[in-house]
Design a protein around this motif. Sequence first.
Motif, PDB file in Angstrom:
ATOM      1  N   ALA A 169      12.184 201.986  16.569  1.00  0.00           N
ATOM      2  CA  ALA A 169      12.846 202.469  17.787  1.00  0.00           C
ATOM      3  C   ALA A 169      12.732 203.984  17.932  1.00  0.00           C
ATOM      4  CB  ALA A 169      14.317 202.042  17.772  1.00  0.00           C
TER       5      ALA A 169
ATOM      6  N   ALA B 164       9.152 204.688  18.931  1.00  0.00           N
ATOM      7  CA  ALA B 164       8.777 204.059  20.203  1.00  0.00           C
ATOM      8  C   ALA B 164       8.959 204.988  21.393  1.00  0.00           C
ATOM      9  CB  ALA B 164       9.589 202.777  20.404  1.00  0.00           C
ATOM     10  N   LEU B 165       9.857 205.947  21.280  1.00  0.00           N
ATOM     11  CA  LEU B 165      10.057 206.893  22.380  1.00  0.00           C
ATOM     12  C   LEU B 165       8.768 207.637  22.710  1.00  0.00           C
ATOM     13  CD1 LEU B 165      13.514 208.382  21.304  1.00  0.00           C
ATOM     14  CD2 LEU B 165      13.082 206.658  23.070  1.00  0.00           C
TER      15      LEU B 165
ATOM     16  N   ASN C  43       4.541 198.314  16.242  1.00  0.00           N
ATOM     17  CA  ASN C  43       5.457 197.196  16.266  1.00  0.00           C
ATOM     18  C   ASN C  43       5.330 196.231  15.090  1.00  0.00           C
ATOM     19  OD1 ASN C  43       6.790 197.626  18.994  1.00  0.00           O
ATOM     20  ND2 ASN C  43       4.639 197.631  19.586  1.00  0.00           N
TER      21      ASN C  43
ATOM     22  N   ARG D 269       3.976 194.791  24.160  1.00  0.00           N
ATOM     23  CA  ARG D 269       4.808 195.952  23.866  1.00  0.00           C
ATOM     24  C   ARG D 269       3.983 197.227  23.793  1.00  0.00           C
ATOM     25  NH1 ARG D 269       8.238 193.883  18.718  1.00  0.00           N
ATOM     26  NH2 ARG D 269       6.224 192.916  18.226  1.00  0.00           N
ATOM     27  N   MET D 270       4.501 198.297  24.370  1.00  0.00           N
ATOM     28  CA  MET D 270       3.866 199.608  24.254  1.00  0.00           C
ATOM     29  C   MET D 270       3.823 200.000  22.774  1.00  0.00           C
ATOM     30  SD  MET D 270       3.158 200.743  27.398  1.00  0.00           S
ATOM     31  CE  MET D 270       3.093 202.547  27.346  1.00  0.00           C
TER      32      MET D 270
ATOM     33  N   ASP E  11       5.815 206.448  22.513  1.00  0.00           N
ATOM     34  CA  ASP E  11       4.837 205.532  23.091  1.00  0.00           C
ATOM     35  C   ASP E  11       5.365 204.826  24.333  1.00  0.00           C
ATOM     36  OD1 ASP E  11       3.336 206.223  20.909  1.00  0.00           O
ATOM     37  OD2 ASP E  11       3.566 204.327  19.847  1.00  0.00           O
ATOM     38  N   SER E  12       6.487 205.247  24.850  1.00  0.00           N
ATOM     39  CA  SER E  12       7.164 204.502  25.904  1.00  0.00           C
ATOM     40  C   SER E  12       6.472 204.628  27.260  1.00  0.00           C
ATOM     41  CB  SER E  12       8.612 204.981  26.034  1.00  0.00           C
ATOM     42  OG  SER E  12       8.645 206.320  26.504  1.00  0.00           O
ATOM     43  N   GLN E  13       6.724 203.634  28.097  1.00  0.00           N
ATOM     44  CA  GLN E  13       6.198 203.669  29.466  1.00  0.00           C
ATOM     45  C   GLN E  13       6.739 204.875  30.216  1.00  0.00           C
ATOM     46  OE1 GLN E  13       6.579 199.978  31.591  1.00  0.00           O
ATOM     47  NE2 GLN E  13       6.342 200.927  33.601  1.00  0.00           N
ATOM     48  N   GLU E  14       8.000 205.200  29.988  1.00  0.00           N
ATOM     49  CA  GLU E  14       8.605 206.333  30.698  1.00  0.00           C
ATOM     50  C   GLU E  14       7.892 207.638  30.364  1.00  0.00           C
ATOM     51  OE1 GLU E  14      11.197 202.957  30.521  1.00  0.00           O
ATOM     52  OE2 GLU E  14      10.193 204.065  28.921  1.00  0.00           O
ATOM     53  N   ARG E  15       7.546 207.822  29.095  1.00  0.00           N
ATOM     54  CA  ARG E  15       6.876 209.063  28.678  1.00  0.00           C
ATOM     55  C   ARG E  15       5.498 209.167  29.317  1.00  0.00           C
ATOM     56  NH1 ARG E  15       3.759 210.720  23.887  1.00  0.00           N
ATOM     57  NH2 ARG E  15       3.982 212.975  23.674  1.00  0.00           N
TER      58      ARG E  15
ATOM     59  N   ARG F 101       2.360 196.793  33.590  1.00  0.00           N
ATOM     60  CA  ARG F 101       2.748 195.856  32.543  1.00  0.00           C
ATOM     61  C   ARG F 101       2.292 194.458  32.971  1.00  0.00           C
ATOM     62  NH1 ARG F 101       6.295 198.326  29.119  1.00  0.00           N
ATOM     63  NH2 ARG F 101       5.588 196.686  27.692  1.00  0.00           N
TER      64      ARG F 101
END
Length: 481
Positions: free
Chosen positions: A96, A99-100, A46, A39-40, A102-106, A116
């Motif tokens: 949650a 997590a935004l 986490n 997990r990111m 640290d997200s992959q999208e960011r 991944r």
Amino acid sequence: MSEVLQPDLCVIGAGSAGLSVAAIAASFGVPVVLIERARMGGECLNTGCVPSKALIAAGERRHAAEAAAAFGALPPLLLPSADFSHVRDHIRSVIAAIALNDSQERYTAMGVMVLRDSARFTDAQTVEAGSRTIRARRFVIATGSQPAVPRIPGLEAVPYLTNETIFDVAERPARLVVIGGGPVGVEIAQAFHRLGTPVIIVEAEPRLLPRDDPELAGVVERTLMREGISLRLGMAIERAEMRNGNVALILSRDGREESLEGSHLLVATGRRSVVDDLGLEAAGILHDRTGITVDRGLRTTNRRVYAIGDVAGGLAAAFRFTHAASHQAGLVIRNALFRLPVRVDDAPMPRVTYTDPELASVGLSEEDVRAKRRSFRILRWTFAENDRAQAERETAGLVKAIVTPRGRILGCGIAGARAGELITPWTLAIAKGLKVQDLAALVVPYPTFSEVTKRAAVEFIRPAAQSAWARRAINLVRRLG
């Protein structure tokens, strides 16, 4: 045929350390590959800092309701046990929300290529991750740590929790037994007790928080006992077994055995670096029980590779905190991108145990200074002598500063309300070479907890104010009119 990538930096691990390196490098326009198999956000987001503080906050709210009668705010209450399914949902919602960041999208939007997959060195300058081969100019290993489970006979045959599973508990434990009286153990123990679960802490050392100043750790220990947490200190665990559906521990001290049972068992006995399956031998990277071997600049025995955060061993193993990982990320960027010299031990590193009261420290302790056979003075100021602490009934604890005879600050420890915040000016003072007289001259607002810092610092100049020389000077000025 696998795709070959040739970035400037390849970062293995997307926890606090790895994410910081990737973000800083990307901000400079540096090509970065970031590899994460789980997990990111890693352990901190986490299963570590974030969920534990969310749990502690839940316990604090219930404890505050119980204490409200002392303020006249509410009549004495007999509160029911907490709804653990809602506590779990609260913890998950906090994770949650963060997590935004640290997200992959960011990170993809920053320009970081996020893979991944598992990473493994195949030689000194090559990493494979799935179908990709990465030949970077520099590599950064930031794979973090995982719970260290002690070798206790029978433990493998009983159900137990670690910090990776404790936050998923959805029903109130009838009785929680905690193995380990370090920061993680005492934080979680107090939070669960405040949420209505009877708790027992088992610690092999004769006191809780054995790595901290005993005077300050004693403040926390007495509070836990006063709240009703049972302690078994200085006891060895002979074995673990199941008994009538409960987990039982058989303890011993001085040849005498004692048995205790709990519905749930938490193992909180430290952490070990994640170095398995990385192919370190193929890359010429040494490691030992403390983690990956690094020098003071965080380089491994392979000059192309750095190791930071919880996976770094040796000298760096003393700094296993999220804020230390972020600091180390900056050091790696300075050295890897700009060839600037760095030292991992240059900056004073504060640490905090988030019990109530909190325990924070920075720099040398009294024990450290005595071992170095240096001249020093101890400056103390208690929270009981702080007006804001009295108003809020947060009077347990003290500030304890260690200074040289000339006022250079060697270290400071604080046990008390908001200690994690109050340690910051002491950290700044040590980093900038300020003297304790500078803190004594600070103007701080009244009434605030910050006054404990100023009052402790003023203790340094008190002997001078009471000296015969000072009295003669005052008398002279008096005669002059």
